[in-house]
Design a protein around this motif. Structure first.
Motif, mmCIF file in Angstrom:
data_model
loop_
_atom_site.group_PDB
_atom_site.id
_atom_site.type_symbol
_atom_site.label_atom_id
_atom_site.label_comp_id
_atom_site.label_asym_id
_atom_site.label_seq_id
_atom_site.Cartn_x
_atom_site.Cartn_y
_atom_site.Cartn_z
ATOM 1 N N ASN A 89 43.174 95.578 -104.587
ATOM 2 C CA ASN A 89 44.196 94.578 -104.247
ATOM 3 C C ASN A 89 44.437 93.573 -105.373
ATOM 4 N N GLN B 18 49.322 91.614 -100.955
ATOM 5 C CA GLN B 18 48.038 91.223 -100.376
ATOM 6 C C GLN B 18 48.124 89.848 -99.712
ATOM 7 N N ASP C 243 50.798 88.592 -94.242
ATOM 8 C CA ASP C 243 50.095 88.846 -92.985
ATOM 9 C C ASP C 243 50.605 90.106 -92.307
ATOM 10 N N GLY C 244 51.767 90.562 -92.687
ATOM 11 C CA GLY C 244 52.339 91.799 -92.172
ATOM 12 C C GLY C 244 53.465 92.234 -93.089
ATOM 13 N N SER D 40 51.057 98.993 -98.450
ATOM 14 C CA SER D 40 50.752 98.197 -97.269
ATOM 15 C C SER D 40 49.634 98.831 -96.447
ATOM 16 N N LYS E 66 47.259 96.262 -94.140
ATOM 17 C CA LYS E 66 48.145 95.270 -93.533
ATOM 18 C C LYS E 66 48.796 95.847 -92.276
ATOM 19 N N THR F 157 51.631 97.094 -90.464
ATOM 20 C CA THR F 157 52.832 97.635 -91.101
ATOM 21 C C THR F 157 53.853 98.037 -90.053
ATOM 22 N N ARG G 192 47.260 100.017 -87.081
ATOM 23 C CA ARG G 192 47.758 98.685 -87.450
ATOM 24 C C ARG G 192 49.274 98.762 -87.589
ATOM 25 N N SER H 11 48.881 82.005 -92.763
ATOM 26 C CA SER H 11 48.633 82.083 -94.202
ATOM 27 C C SER H 11 48.258 80.697 -94.723
#
Length: 370
Positions: free
Chosen positions: A192, A281, A284-285, A297, A302, A304, A321, A369
């Protein structure tokens, strides 16, 4: 072990380079005789996966299984995009060029995995010595062909649309089975780039950041969503307490500038690949179409939201996810770059549907965040 002028040398050691001092010698002064970190290689493994970048990324779960099955193996990976691979997880990364080909053809491997049907990849499969080979070989007719029956399924879904549409296996599972492994949802292996010192002071804080990858490349433009749809989604996200962040490369620059001007959504600009990965990175989505950013992603683990229209939805594993969303009418342009009906079915994907998928994947009250 060998002795040269009375000096012990271990050419079978994982650390040994042969042209320059190894790292243990350089950093600690160790020599082969009595070296405390001597690590003899028991299996030599070659992966041939050339490109594209997304396919290289989504092949990395194999590394986890190979390390499990062959803890003392040395893994070499030949690719067109060496920068995308996690250097710390692979012993040797080679770029496809003449020096690398000559080098590999002079060596011997215990296991060779050719995961590409490109003619050059298949030719290398046939000309590199290995005890066991999996994937694709070169047929006498000059085309790719399964090395053994394990590759039949993946091969056939790639050459007949009807079989591809019937397939219910994710790509990663197909690749594992092609190599003789059972897929156990091994995660991607990915860097990342958090250690590179990138600063993102201009990104919004205090709200969940939702990265919106607005492009899809120029091969299958039937995946594109209109500006009007993006604007509608952005406004819904803003009203619900999210912080949308526009993502993309130079091809998306003009579109993202327009969307930024129309909505005020954050747009940090375009960046080299490593920095772009690190930008993702910070999210949050991610909302994305089927493109390189989707693979990144998923690799970054994350949530996605994947907008899909022209590909088999079973091909994509989001690892639990996120959500996969599709247009409200069936697409008739399977793996096509232009729409036979004149208007892409992506216009039948409502912004509300994508917004609800974001809400289900990243609650606005959670994962704020910093």
């Amino acid at each position: 072990m060998a002795s040269l002028n009375g000096v012990t040398v271990h050419p079978d050691c994982r650390h040994f380079r042969g042209d320059i001092p190894c790292r243990p010698n350089k950093e600690h002064g160790y020599q082969c005789a009595g070296c405390p970190v001597y690590a003899p290689v028991e299996q030599r493994i070659l992966i041939i996966k050339l490109g594209a970048i997304g396919d290289v990324i989504r092949t990395t779960p194999l590394l986890r299984r190979l390390r499990q099955e062959y803890p003392n193996g040395k893994i070499t990976w030949l690719t067109l995009t060496p920068a995308i691979l996690p250097a710390g997880a692979i012993d040797e990364i080679l770029k496809l060029d003449l020096p690398s080909v000559l080098h590999l053809q002079a060596r011997e491997f215990d296991l060779l995995l050719n995961l590409d049907k490109d003619k050059e990849a298949c030719a290398l499969h046939d000309t590199i010595r290995a005890t066991r080979k999996f994937g694709y070989t070169l047929h006498p007719a000059g085309v790719a062909w399964p090395t053994n029956e394990l590759a039949n399924h993946k091969f056939l879904t790639g050459v007949f649309d009807e079989l591809s549409q019937q397939n219910q296996k994710p790509y990663v599972q197909e690749i594992f089975e092609l190599c003789g492994f059972e897929f156990q949802h091994e995660e991607y292996v990915f860097d990342n780039h958090q250690d590179k010192g990138y600063r993102w002071d201009a990104l919004p804080t205090g709200k969940p950041r939702i990265g919106l990858n607005t492009g899809c490349g120029d091969r299958w433009t039937t995946r594109l969503w209109s500006d009007e749809k993006w604007v509608e989604l952005i406004e819904k996200l803003q009203q619900a307490g999210y912080a949308p962040v526009l993502l993309g490369g130079t091809a998306e620059e003009e579109r993202n500038q327009r969307l930024h001007a129309a909505t005020g959504a954050a747009y940090p600009g375009t960046f080299p690949l490593e920095q772009f990965i690190n930008l993702m990175q910070q999210m949050d989505g991610i909302v994305t179409q089927v493109t390189m950013a989707m693979h990144i992603s998923i690799a970054l683990q994350k949530p996605t939201v994947l907008m899909n229209n022209i590909f088999n939805p079973y091909e994509f594993d989001l690892y639990g996810r996120g959500q996969l969303v599709q247009p409200d009418r069936a697409c008739v342009c399977f793996y096509r770059g232009s729409c036979r009906l004149g208007t892409s079915c992506m216009e039948e994907l409502p912004a509300q549907k994508v917004f609800e998928a974001v809400q289900a994947s990243v609650p606005a009250s959670l994962h704020l965040s910093s």
